[in-house]
Scaffold this active site. Sequence first.
Site, short mmCIF file in Angstrom:
data_model
loop_
_atom_site.label_atom_id
_atom_site.label_comp_id
_atom_site.label_asym_id
_atom_site.label_seq_id
_atom_site.Cartn_x
_atom_site.Cartn_y
_atom_site.Cartn_z
N ALA A 11 15.38 54.62 20.55
CA ALA A 11 15.10 55.63 19.52
C ALA A 11 15.95 56.90 19.68
O ALA A 11 16.14 57.64 18.72
CB ALA A 11 13.62 56.00 19.55
N HIS A 157 36.40 51.00 16.49
CA HIS A 157 35.13 51.71 16.62
C HIS A 157 35.32 53.03 17.36
O HIS A 157 36.32 53.25 18.03
CB HIS A 157 34.11 50.86 17.38
N LYS A 161 31.73 53.31 22.08
CA LYS A 161 31.31 51.90 22.06
C LYS A 161 31.64 51.23 23.40
O LYS A 161 32.75 51.38 23.91
CB LYS A 161 31.96 51.16 20.89
N1 LIG Z 1 24.00 44.87 14.29
C1 LIG Z 1 24.37 46.00 13.70
O1 LIG Z 1 24.40 46.14 12.47
C2 LIG Z 1 24.73 47.16 14.57
C3 LIG Z 1 24.68 47.02 15.93
N2 LIG Z 1 24.93 48.08 16.74
C4 LIG Z 1 24.74 47.83 18.17
O2 LIG Z 1 23.53 48.48 18.55
C5 LIG Z 1 23.63 48.88 19.93
C6 LIG Z 1 23.32 50.36 20.06
O3 LIG Z 1 24.32 51.10 19.41
P1 LIG Z 1 24.25 52.70 19.36
O4 LIG Z 1 22.97 53.15 18.76
O5 LIG Z 1 25.54 53.15 18.79
O6 LIG Z 1 24.25 53.01 20.94
P2 LIG Z 1 23.57 54.25 21.72
O7 LIG Z 1 24.11 54.20 23.10
O8 LIG Z 1 23.72 55.48 20.91
O9 LIG Z 1 22.02 53.86 21.72
C7 LIG Z 1 21.43 52.91 22.57
C8 LIG Z 1 20.12 53.48 23.01
O10 LIG Z 1 19.38 52.49 23.74
C9 LIG Z 1 18.81 53.16 24.84
N3 LIG Z 1 18.37 52.26 25.90
C10 LIG Z 1 19.06 51.84 26.99
N4 LIG Z 1 18.26 51.06 27.77
C11 LIG Z 1 17.06 51.01 27.14
C12 LIG Z 1 15.82 50.39 27.47
N5 LIG Z 1 15.65 49.67 28.59
N6 LIG Z 1 14.78 50.53 26.60
C13 LIG Z 1 14.92 51.27 25.49
N7 LIG Z 1 16.06 51.90 25.14
C14 LIG Z 1 17.12 51.76 25.96
C15 LIG Z 1 19.91 54.13 25.29
O11 LIG Z 1 19.38 55.11 26.17
P3 LIG Z 1 20.38 55.78 27.26
O12 LIG Z 1 21.42 56.49 26.48
O13 LIG Z 1 19.44 56.68 28.03
O14 LIG Z 1 20.91 54.63 28.09
C16 LIG Z 1 20.33 54.69 23.95
O15 LIG Z 1 19.48 55.74 23.52
C17 LIG Z 1 25.04 48.48 20.38
O16 LIG Z 1 24.98 47.22 21.00
C18 LIG Z 1 25.80 48.38 19.05
O17 LIG Z 1 26.91 47.54 19.12
C19 LIG Z 1 25.26 49.30 16.25
C20 LIG Z 1 25.36 49.49 14.92
C21 LIG Z 1 25.09 48.44 13.95
O1 LIG Z 2 28.62 49.90 18.28
C1 LIG Z 2 28.72 50.15 17.07
O2 LIG Z 2 28.82 51.31 16.64
C2 LIG Z 2 28.68 49.03 16.12
N1 LIG Z 2 28.38 47.87 16.59
C3 LIG Z 2 28.29 46.66 15.86
C4 LIG Z 2 29.35 45.69 16.34
O3 LIG Z 2 29.53 45.55 17.57
O4 LIG Z 2 29.98 45.05 15.51
C5 LIG Z 2 28.24 46.86 14.37
C6 LIG Z 2 29.07 48.01 13.85
O5 LIG Z 2 30.39 47.60 13.78
C7 LIG Z 2 28.89 49.27 14.67
#
Ligand SMILES: NC(=O)C1=CN([C@@H]2O[C@H](COP(=O)(O)OP(=O)(O)OC[C@H]3O[C@@H](n4cnc5c(N)ncnc54)[C@H](OP(=O)(O)O)[C@@H]3O)[C@@H](O)[C@H]2O)C=CC1
Ligand SMILES: O=C(O)C1=N[C@H](C(=O)O)C[C@H](O)C1
Length: 271
Positions: A11, A157, A161
């Site tokens: 979150a 990206h 990332k």
């Molecule tokens: N499928 C899709 O459409 C998309 C997928 N993604 C993917 O989503 C993922 C997250 O991306 P993004 O939001 O940019 O990354 P962030 O690093 O901004 O967010 C990830 C969050 O997860 C938290 N986290 C880590 N470990 C845990 C745990 N054990 N329990 C709960 N929360 C935890 C992190 O906390 P902390 O920072 O403290 O470690 C951080 O707040 C990536 O794998 C990305 O590639 C992203 C965009 C679109």
């Molecule tokens: O980490 C990101 O930001 C994103 N992750 C996803 C991916 O690995 O393809 C989706 C999007 O491209 C953003």
Amino acid sequence: MSDMRLIVAGAGGRMGRALTRVISETPGAVLTGALEAPGSELLGKDAGVLAGLPANGILLSADLWKLSADADGILDFTVPGATIANVAIAAERGLVHVIGTTGLSSSDDAVIKSVTSRAIVVKSGNMSLGVNLLAALVKRVAQSLDESFDIEILEMHHRAKVDAPSGTALLLGEAAAAGRRIALDQHSARGRDGQTGARRSGDIGFASLRGGTAVGDHSVIFAGPMERIELTHRAEDRTMFAQGAIKAALWARGQKPGFYSMADVLGLNDF
Ligand SMILES: NC(=O)C1=CN([C@@H]2O[C@H](COP(=O)(O)OP(=O)(O)OC[C@H]3O[C@@H](n4cnc5c(N)ncnc54)[C@H](OP(=O)(O)O)[C@@H]3O)[C@@H](O)[C@H]2O)C=CC1
Ligand SMILES: O=C(O)C1=N[C@H](C(=O)O)C[C@H](O)C1
């Protein structure tokens, strides 16, 4: 039907905050829990405030078992280790588990699939309509072109990332491989560097760029003799990933246990 009670995992992250915002605007969905990593400095903070909204009283917690007592689904955009830990609890509690986390290994995927005889999971490397339409187009184009057209996938990206190639690049690679009727894991070229030798015919190549604040750009290039086809998607905002994930959760609530993709959610399987 009552509103779907959703937990946002991660979150405090980029996607987590976007999900909190979009849930607050989505009829039929309500935020009921906000999960963060154990030890995070954000534990106890208000999820609404973190997302730039008025306080909503949902405080970040690291205890999914407790949060999931009053929930119908979990939107999981975290890291592979967290997602795998969440799989068992979500299945045990009967939650719809929407997984957007990328960088999962094939053994992680096996763990996820192992619960889907009793649990509902929707997983996709990209939740946007545009990318899933692009994947359908890539499959169709790959069907029509023989190996004289080399397939290369380029992604860019933001600098934060942590995984490469992106989940979307791999999803597009799978679509191209399905069109060609080949197995991607036996026909991939990743991480070229140094004296690589000439390109192996039939391989699908991947290249990753990282920098700045780029939300996510993907191009699939079909490079043939004397001409090239390039199919490109550019994400401009994370909001549409969040909208896709919430749509997936609402759709999945009415489904039988199983493993679903965004193509299922969006009805693109026969495209
Ligand atoms: N499928 C899709 O459409 C998309 C997928 N993604 C993917 O989503 C993922 C997250 O991306 P993004 O939001 O940019 O990354 P962030 O690093 O901004 O967010 C990830 C969050 O997860 C938290 N986290 C880590 N470990 C845990 C745990 N054990 N329990 C709960 N929360 C935890 C992190 O906390 P902390 O920072 O403290 O470690 C951080 O707040 C990536 O794998 C990305 O590639 C992203 C965009 C679109
Ligand atoms: O980490 C990101 O930001 C994103 N992750 C996803 C991916 O690995 O393809 C989706 C999007 O491209 C953003």
